[in-house]
Design a protein around this motif. Structure first.
Motif, PDB file in Angstrom:
ATOM      1  N   ARG A  81      57.415  61.246 -32.357  1.00 33.41           N
ATOM      2  CA  ARG A  81      57.000  62.657 -32.129  1.00 33.41           C
ATOM      3  C   ARG A  81      55.786  63.565 -32.766  1.00 33.41           C
ATOM      4  O   ARG A  81      55.268  62.276 -33.280  1.00 33.41           O
ATOM      5  CB  ARG A  81      57.986  63.378 -31.916  1.00 33.41           C
ATOM      6  N   TYR A  82      55.489  63.554 -32.085  1.00 34.26           N
ATOM      7  CA  TYR A  82      53.840  65.028 -32.244  1.00 34.26           C
ATOM      8  C   TYR A  82      54.143  65.845 -33.569  1.00 34.26           C
ATOM      9  O   TYR A  82      52.760  66.879 -33.793  1.00 34.26           O
ATOM     10  CB  TYR A  82      53.127  64.372 -31.593  1.00 34.26           C
ATOM     11  N   ASN A  83      55.052  66.122 -34.111  1.00 32.94           N
ATOM     12  CA  ASN A  83      55.083  67.809 -34.838  1.00 32.94           C
ATOM     13  C   ASN A  83      56.098  67.087 -35.908  1.00 32.94           C
ATOM     14  O   ASN A  83      56.594  66.350 -36.083  1.00 32.94           O
ATOM     15  CB  ASN A  83      55.087  68.668 -34.222  1.00 32.94           C
ATOM     16  N   ARG A  84      55.577  67.457 -36.994  1.00 34.04           N
ATOM     17  CA  ARG A  84      56.342  68.051 -38.090  1.00 34.04           C
ATOM     18  C   ARG A  84      57.549  68.731 -37.952  1.00 34.04           C
ATOM     19  O   ARG A  84      57.101  69.982 -37.927  1.00 34.04           O
ATOM     20  CB  ARG A  84      55.442  67.646 -39.172  1.00 34.04           C
ATOM     21  N   HIS A  85      58.456  68.889 -38.907  1.00 32.11           N
ATOM     22  CA  HIS A  85      59.075  70.448 -39.660  1.00 32.11           C
ATOM     23  C   HIS A  85      59.625  70.910 -38.313  1.00 32.11           C
ATOM     24  O   HIS A  85      59.816  71.585 -38.568  1.00 32.11           O
ATOM     25  CB  HIS A  85      58.896  70.964 -40.564  1.00 32.11           C
ATOM     26  N   ALA A  86      59.632  70.229 -37.187  1.00 32.40           N
ATOM     27  CA  ALA A  86      59.760  70.973 -35.714  1.00 32.40           C
ATOM     28  C   ALA A  86      59.554  72.058 -35.222  1.00 32.40           C
ATOM     29  O   ALA A  86      59.230  73.639 -34.570  1.00 32.40           O
ATOM     30  CB  ALA A  86      61.416  71.477 -35.675  1.00 32.40           C
ATOM     31  N   LYS A  87      57.126  71.864 -35.556  1.00 34.30           N
ATOM     32  CA  LYS A  87      56.968  72.560 -35.340  1.00 34.30           C
ATOM     33  C   LYS A  87      56.420  73.239 -33.911  1.00 34.30           C
ATOM     34  O   LYS A  87      56.358  71.565 -33.259  1.00 34.30           O
ATOM     35  CB  LYS A  87      55.713  72.627 -36.460  1.00 34.30           C
ATOM     36  N   GLN A  88      56.148  74.097 -33.183  1.00 38.22           N
ATOM     37  CA  GLN A  88      55.140  74.124 -32.028  1.00 38.22           C
ATOM     38  C   GLN A  88      54.200  74.870 -31.803  1.00 38.22           C
ATOM     39  O   GLN A  88      53.564  75.594 -33.113  1.00 38.22           O
ATOM     40  CB  GLN A  88      56.294  74.313 -31.204  1.00 38.22           C
ATOM     41  N   TYR A  89      53.223  74.555 -31.172  1.00 32.93           N
ATOM     42  CA  TYR A  89      52.251  74.607 -31.291  1.00 32.93           C
ATOM     43  C   TYR A  89      51.833  75.899 -29.449  1.00 32.93           C
ATOM     44  O   TYR A  89      52.312  74.960 -28.728  1.00 32.93           O
ATOM     45  CB  TYR A  89      51.042  74.201 -31.248  1.00 32.93           C
ATOM     46  N   GLU A  90      51.323  76.933 -29.909  1.00 33.57           N
ATOM     47  CA  GLU A  90      50.671  77.866 -28.997  1.00 33.57           C
ATOM     48  C   GLU A  90      49.672  77.043 -28.521  1.00 33.57           C
ATOM     49  O   GLU A  90      49.102  77.470 -26.694  1.00 33.57           O
ATOM     50  CB  GLU A  90      50.022  79.046 -29.386  1.00 33.57           C
ATOM     51  N   ASN A  91      48.571  76.263 -28.673  1.00 30.98           N
ATOM     52  CA  ASN A  91      47.612  75.250 -27.754  1.00 30.98           C
ATOM     53  C   ASN A  91      47.034  74.088 -28.171  1.00 30.98           C
ATOM     54  O   ASN A  91      47.479  74.255 -29.761  1.00 30.98           O
ATOM     55  CB  ASN A  91      45.601  76.010 -28.689  1.00 30.98           C
ATOM     56  N   ILE A  92      47.058  72.983 -27.344  1.00 32.04           N
ATOM     57  CA  ILE A  92      47.107  71.960 -28.319  1.00 32.04           C
ATOM     58  C   ILE A  92      45.875  71.302 -27.450  1.00 32.04           C
ATOM     59  O   ILE A  92      45.872  71.586 -26.248  1.00 32.04           O
ATOM     60  CB  ILE A  92      48.097  70.748 -28.005  1.00 32.04           C
ATOM     61  N   TYR A  93      44.817  70.600 -27.847  1.00 32.29           N
ATOM     62  CA  TYR A  93      43.693  70.036 -27.367  1.00 32.29           C
ATOM     63  C   TYR A  93      43.938  68.754 -27.770  1.00 32.29           C
ATOM     64  O   TYR A  93      44.158  68.210 -28.423  1.00 32.29           O
ATOM     65  CB  TYR A  93      42.316  70.657 -28.913  1.00 32.29           C
ATOM     66  N   LEU A  94      43.406  67.444 -26.979  1.00 34.10           N
ATOM     67  CA  LEU A  94      43.431  66.399 -26.899  1.00 34.10           C
ATOM     68  C   LEU A  94      41.479  65.847 -26.020  1.00 34.10           C
ATOM     69  O   LEU A  94      41.603  66.322 -25.437  1.00 34.10           O
ATOM     70  CB  LEU A  94      44.162  66.422 -25.410  1.00 34.10           C
ATOM     71  N   THR A  95      41.056  65.767 -27.012  1.00 34.08           N
ATOM     72  CA  THR A  95      39.797  64.899 -27.426  1.00 34.08           C
ATOM     73  C   THR A  95      39.816  63.456 -27.385  1.00 34.08           C
ATOM     74  O   THR A  95      39.578  62.981 -28.523  1.00 34.08           O
ATOM     75  CB  THR A  95      38.650  66.075 -27.997  1.00 34.08           C
ATOM     76  N   LEU A  96      40.615  62.793 -26.271  1.00 33.05           N
ATOM     77  CA  LEU A  96      40.721  61.395 -26.687  1.00 33.05           C
ATOM     78  C   LEU A  96      39.890  60.101 -25.500  1.00 33.05           C
ATOM     79  O   LEU A  96      39.393  60.589 -24.237  1.00 33.05           O
ATOM     80  CB  LEU A  96      42.047  60.531 -26.676  1.00 33.05           C
ATOM     81  N   HIS A  97      39.265  58.787 -25.841  1.00 30.92           N
ATOM     82  CA  HIS A  97      38.369  57.994 -24.577  1.00 30.92           C
ATOM     83  C   HIS A  97      39.833  58.352 -23.546  1.00 30.92           C
ATOM     84  O   HIS A  97      40.944  57.504 -23.971  1.00 30.92           O
ATOM     85  CB  HIS A  97      38.225  57.365 -25.686  1.00 30.92           C
TER      86      HIS A  97
END
Length: 170
Positions: A81-97
């Motif tokens: 999973r990509y979060n800690r402590h069950a946090k949720q995010y309003e915005n996620i930005y992805l800058t990957l090759h």
């Protein structure tokens, strides 16, 4: 690391609603561009939480000092999973090759879907001409994202946005 035009990079902060306090923003990056600097300044000014997750890189000169809500850590895309402590995010930005995303696109997008709040926005920056760009919309739909759009503001990147909306997926 590519330097983005600061004015154009600030346009990406318009996807973050200014009407709600205490928002959580996450950036997952391999250091391809300096979007982290723009998001750092914006979230510091607004007193939002800002989590920067690096994939196979170090952000030279990036210091979280002076921004109490900023956290920098290394992550692997194969994490359960990509979060800690069950946090949720309003915005996620992805800058990957694109090479990071091409192998397991659906799995990565489903993990992002799980940690984004309802009505949250996912913003993906993909190099123009990358084969991933042709199938990204279908992959986002397969991962239950909706309201998929493309924004052409950078010379080298296509910006793809998508939303998680209540009742539109599992």
């Amino acid at each position: 690391m590519e330097r983005l035009d600061p004015h154009k990079a600030r346009l990406l902060t318009h996807m973050i609603s200014p009407h709600y306090p205490n928002q959580r923003i996450m950036l997952i990056t391999d250091g391809r561009c300096d979007l982290h600097a723009t998001l750092f300044d914006f979230t510091k000014q607004k007193e939002f939480e800002f989590e920067v997750r690096t994939v196979g890189c170090e952000l030279e000169g990036f210091d979280t000092e002076g921004h109490a809500g900023c956290r920098l850590e290394v992550m692997g895309l194969r994490a359960p999973r990509y979060n800690r402590h069950a946090k949720q995010y309003e915005n996620i930005y992805l800058t990957l090759h694109p090479s990071h995303l091409e192998k397991e696109t659906t799995a990565i997008l489903k993990k992002l879907y799980a940690v984004i709040k309802n009505a949250g926005v996912l913003t993906v920056m993909v190099e123009k001409g990358a084969p991933l760009l042709k199938r990204l919309d279908a992959e986002l739909e397969k991962s239950n994202f909706v309201a998929i759009g493309h924004v052409d503001i950078f010379d080298d990147y296509e910006v793809v946005t998508a939303k998680k909306l209540h009742g539109w997926g599992s």
